[in-house]
Design an enzyme around this catalytic site. Structure first.
Site, short mmCIF file in Angstrom:
data_model
loop_
_atom_site.label_atom_id
_atom_site.label_comp_id
_atom_site.label_asym_id
_atom_site.label_seq_id
_atom_site.Cartn_x
_atom_site.Cartn_y
_atom_site.Cartn_z
N PRO A 10 0.83 -1.21 0.00
CA PRO A 10 0.00 0.00 0.00
C PRO A 10 0.87 1.26 0.00
O PRO A 10 2.06 1.22 0.33
CB PRO A 10 -0.81 -0.13 1.30
N GLY A 64 2.73 4.56 1.13
CA GLY A 64 3.25 5.06 2.39
C GLY A 64 3.88 4.03 3.30
O GLY A 64 4.21 4.34 4.44
N THR A 65 4.05 2.79 2.83
CA THR A 65 4.59 1.75 3.70
C THR A 65 6.12 1.71 3.70
O THR A 65 6.70 0.94 4.46
CB THR A 65 4.05 0.37 3.28
N GLY A 66 6.78 2.49 2.87
CA GLY A 66 8.24 2.58 2.91
C GLY A 66 8.95 1.85 1.81
O GLY A 66 10.11 1.46 1.98
N LYS A 67 8.32 1.66 0.66
CA LYS A 67 8.96 0.93 -0.45
C LYS A 67 10.15 1.72 -1.00
O LYS A 67 11.24 1.17 -1.20
CB LYS A 67 7.93 0.66 -1.56
N HIS A 96 -27.95 9.68 16.54
CA HIS A 96 -27.32 8.90 15.47
C HIS A 96 -26.02 8.28 15.97
O HIS A 96 -25.80 7.06 15.83
CB HIS A 96 -27.05 9.82 14.26
N GLU A 97 -25.17 9.08 16.57
CA GLU A 97 -23.89 8.56 17.08
C GLU A 97 -24.10 7.65 18.29
O GLU A 97 -23.36 6.67 18.46
CB GLU A 97 -22.97 9.73 17.44
N HIS A 121 -24.82 4.16 17.00
CA HIS A 121 -23.60 3.42 16.66
C HIS A 121 -22.94 2.87 17.91
O HIS A 121 -22.57 1.68 17.96
CB HIS A 121 -22.61 4.35 15.94
N ASP A 159 -22.53 5.60 6.04
CA ASP A 159 -22.87 4.28 6.59
C ASP A 159 -23.44 3.36 5.52
O ASP A 159 -23.05 2.19 5.40
CB ASP A 159 -23.88 4.43 7.73
#
Length: 669
Positions: free
Chosen positions: A229, A231-234, A451-452, A455, A526
């Site tokens: 993915p 930003g993983t440091g490749k 609503h929150e 959840h 959602d």
């Protein structure tokens, strides 16, 4: 040693000097001669503007008026000298050789006295040496060629500017790091990624001690592909390989091969490998190789020559063209390995594929150690705690958290970066900037609170939902409120876990239905999340009994070229019905759970309206501790410094549940 190709400056300089000589030899060697009688007759007509008398050369230069010059050119049908602007043709129109200067001047004055209409003037000038004139013209040419060299050829080395594109357009744009400009990054600067580092450390050993492997009959790998993915440091890992190996390192992006001219990409590939062979042992690193390595289609929709495919074909040929004794290793990085061409991925080209995944808990701790060494920290900052609050974060995200925390601390005039600064930074990155001045009507604020609370209630009461960390109705970014969870770091997900998470995601809309007996447009995020999950359950993972153990997912990436569906219309109808059934069943389940616990829902929403931000211990006061979550309940969280977490993310990295969208139009909340 010159890798820039043939230097065109010297041939052009020789051609220009030849043109200079020809211009002086074939052009006007001097002004046309005119005898005294013709001069005075012309002077009587008023066509002579000026006479410049040279006493040493015993001649006079004659300059005609503008009208007389035009008339002379038309009469002779003569084109103007193209070198006149550079001073290569004579300025005077005619020259007169006089016998005695005194007699010439007396006749000149007499003629002007007899005819006052004559406006001809006279002046005196010292003669100019022919050598001086030649040197002046030569200096003009040298200045022009010097400017031409600076603009056109000096920029070829850097590849910049419009001039640098003319003769170097087919040359490689790779930046070379060698003994003059070494990369200072080593494996010590790469935190986490233990498995990937072990793989690439062998690459370094191949370049340093190649005989150790070749004497046993082994072959050095030609290519290493880093997949993972963003930003993983490749890229950081590739730089560390170059820093450790201490060999020439050619770094460029896949888009550097792309150009509007036909054949340029293939030419740059050839030039790149030629330079690498000349400096072997060496490493070639191509970042974002999917720009040129995308799978070739069977049909050419463009209707003409595909420059990208030609570049890929040349890359395939070059990777097969050099032997293992050249000690040139190609490293490439991409986050879209599924769309790469199969010919590029086969053994013999990219022999090794290293997956660089998102860091685990202990790896995030190591990454924090690297980035926090440059920050003035408070003694109370627990790095293990920070690693737990950032599940699903990449190395780049963690670096961003540390930088954002330092900026927040400076904004608040702190002497050191505190724990709360890091928590605020996590909130800022996940949820967006807090909008304290956003006006919300009391009725809308109450709806957002329920609503929150819906959840939070369902996520607490169902077994497999992610543990809740924080609920807020403070607007952030485009959301009017959010419930944040700490997802379990797992590699496999069961059907029950997916269904419980979908039920918790639908808890917001279900709470609106239970309390207000109507629903709003605030559940957009959602609904999008549960729809994607239900589609994945039915069409990808084969978790639907009615559809069966069938997956319509194409991991090769070739489905994008197909215009049809891989199933019949009858199956499509069944899939639509199954997706709807899964979602509606979980919605009914959510409504039932909230109806049975309506008093607790009211209490939670009331506390949320009062405090605007509540934490896990507030839910424990209302609902009690979760029976199936003993490891979390053993570690209470203080109310002054909350444990902020992150919601589960979908495939696009967005917050996957517990978010109520801000309005985009009158049709949405």
């Amino acid at each position: 040693m010159n890798n820039k190709g043939f230097n065109w400056f010297f041939p052009i300089m020789i051609i220009a000097l030849l043109g200079f000589v020809v211009a002086n030899s074939l052009g006007d060697s001097g002004a046309k001669s005119m005898d005294e009688d013709t001069f005075f007759k012309t002077m009587q007509t008023g066509k002579i503007q000026k006479v410049l008398i040279d006493k040493q050369a015993q001649k006079a230069e004659v300059y005609l008026t503008k009208d007389a010059k035009v008339e002379s050119v038309k009469a002779q049908d003569k084109t103007p000298n193209p070198f006149s602007s550079l001073g290569m043709s004579p300025k005077a129109d005619f020259s007169v050789k006089y016998g005695d200067l005194q007699l010439f001047l007396a006749k000149f004055e007499t003629l002007k006295a007899e005819n006052p209409a004559i406006k001809t003037t006279k002046d005196y000038a010292e003669g100019e040496s022919p050598l001086v004139g030649f040197l002046i013209q030569a200096l003009v040419w040298i200045a022009i060629l010097g400017l031409f060299y600076f603009i056109l050829f000096r920029k070829m080395g850097s590849g910049g500017g419009p001039g640098g594109q003319i003769f170097s357009i087919g040359k490689s744009k790779a930046k070379l790091f060698d003994e003059k400009e070494r990369i200072q990054v080593t494996f010590k600067d790469v935190a986490g990624l233990e498995g990937a580092k072990e793989e690439v450390q062998e690459v370094v050993d191949f370049l340093k001690n190649s005989e150790k492997y070749t004497k046993l009959g082994g072959k050095i790998p030609k290519g290493v592909l880093l997949v993972g993915p963003p930003g993983t440091g490749k890229t950081l890992l590739a730089k560390a390989v170059a820093g450790e190996a201490k060999v020439p390192f050619f770094s460029l992006s896949g888009s550097d091969f792309v150009e509007m001219f036909v054949g340029v990409g293939a030419s740059r590939v050839r030039d790149l490998f030629a330079q690498a062979k000349a400096k072997s042992p060496a490493i070639i690193f191509i970042d974002e190789i999917d720009a040129i390595g995308r799978a070739r289609g069977k049909n050419n929709f463009s209707g003409g020559n595909d420059e990208r495919e030609n570049t890929l074909n040349q890359l395939l040929t070059e990777m097969d063209g050099f032997g293992t004794d050249t000690n040139v290793i190609v490293m490439a990085a991409t986050n879209r390995a599924d769309i790469l061409d199969k010919a590029l991925m086969r053994a013999g080209r990219f022999d090794r594929s290293i997956y660089v995944d998102l860091p685990e808990l202990h790896e995030r701790r190591q990454i924090f150690d690297v980035h926090l060494n440059k920050i003035k920290l408070d003694e109370n900052v627990d790095r293990e705690f920070l690693a737990k609050q950032t599940p699903g974060f990449s190395g780049a995200d963690i670096a961003n958290v540390c930088n954002e925390a330092a900026l927040i601390a400076a904004r608040n005039n702190h002497e050191v970066v505190t724990k709360q600064d890091f928590l605020d930074a996590v909130d800022r990155i996940i949820g967006g900037l807090e909008k304290k001045n956003k006006a919300i009507k009391p009725s809308e604020k109450r709806r957002v609170a329920y609503h929150e609370a819906g959840h939070a209630t369902i996520s607490w009461l169902v077994e497999h939902a992610s543990p809740l960390l924080k609920v807020t109705i403070v607007p952030r970014g485009r959301s009017l409120g959010a419930a944040w969870y700490l997802p379990e770091e797992r590699q496999l997900t069961t059907t029950e876990q997916l269904l419980d998470e979908m039920c918790a995601t639908l808890g917001g809309r279900a709470a609106e239905q239970v309390i207000f007996n109507n629903i709003s447009t605030g559940a957009l995020s959602d609904l999008e999340t549960v729809t994607k999950r239900a589609q994945a359950m039915v069409t990808i993972y084969g978790l639907s009994p009615n559809i069966g153990n069938i997956s319509y997912y194409d991991s090769s990436g070739q489905s994008e070229y197909n215009f049809g569906k891989p199933y019949s219309e009858e199956t499509a109808t069944k899939i639509d019905a199954e997706i709807k059934s899964i979602i509606e069943n979980q919605y009914v389940r959510a409504v039932q759970i909230l109806t049975d616990n309506k008093d607790k829902l009211d209490a939670l929403a009331g506390k949320l309206l009062e405090k605007e931000v509540i934490f896990r211990e507030d839910l424990e006061e209302i609902f009690g501790k979760r029976a199936w979550d003993p490891e979390l309940t053993e570690k209470p969280v203080t109310n002054t410094i909350p444990e902020n977490g992150q919601e589960p993310k979908d495939d696009e990295g967005k917050i996957s549940e517990g978010e109520i969208q801000a309005p985009e139009s009158s049709a949405q909340i």
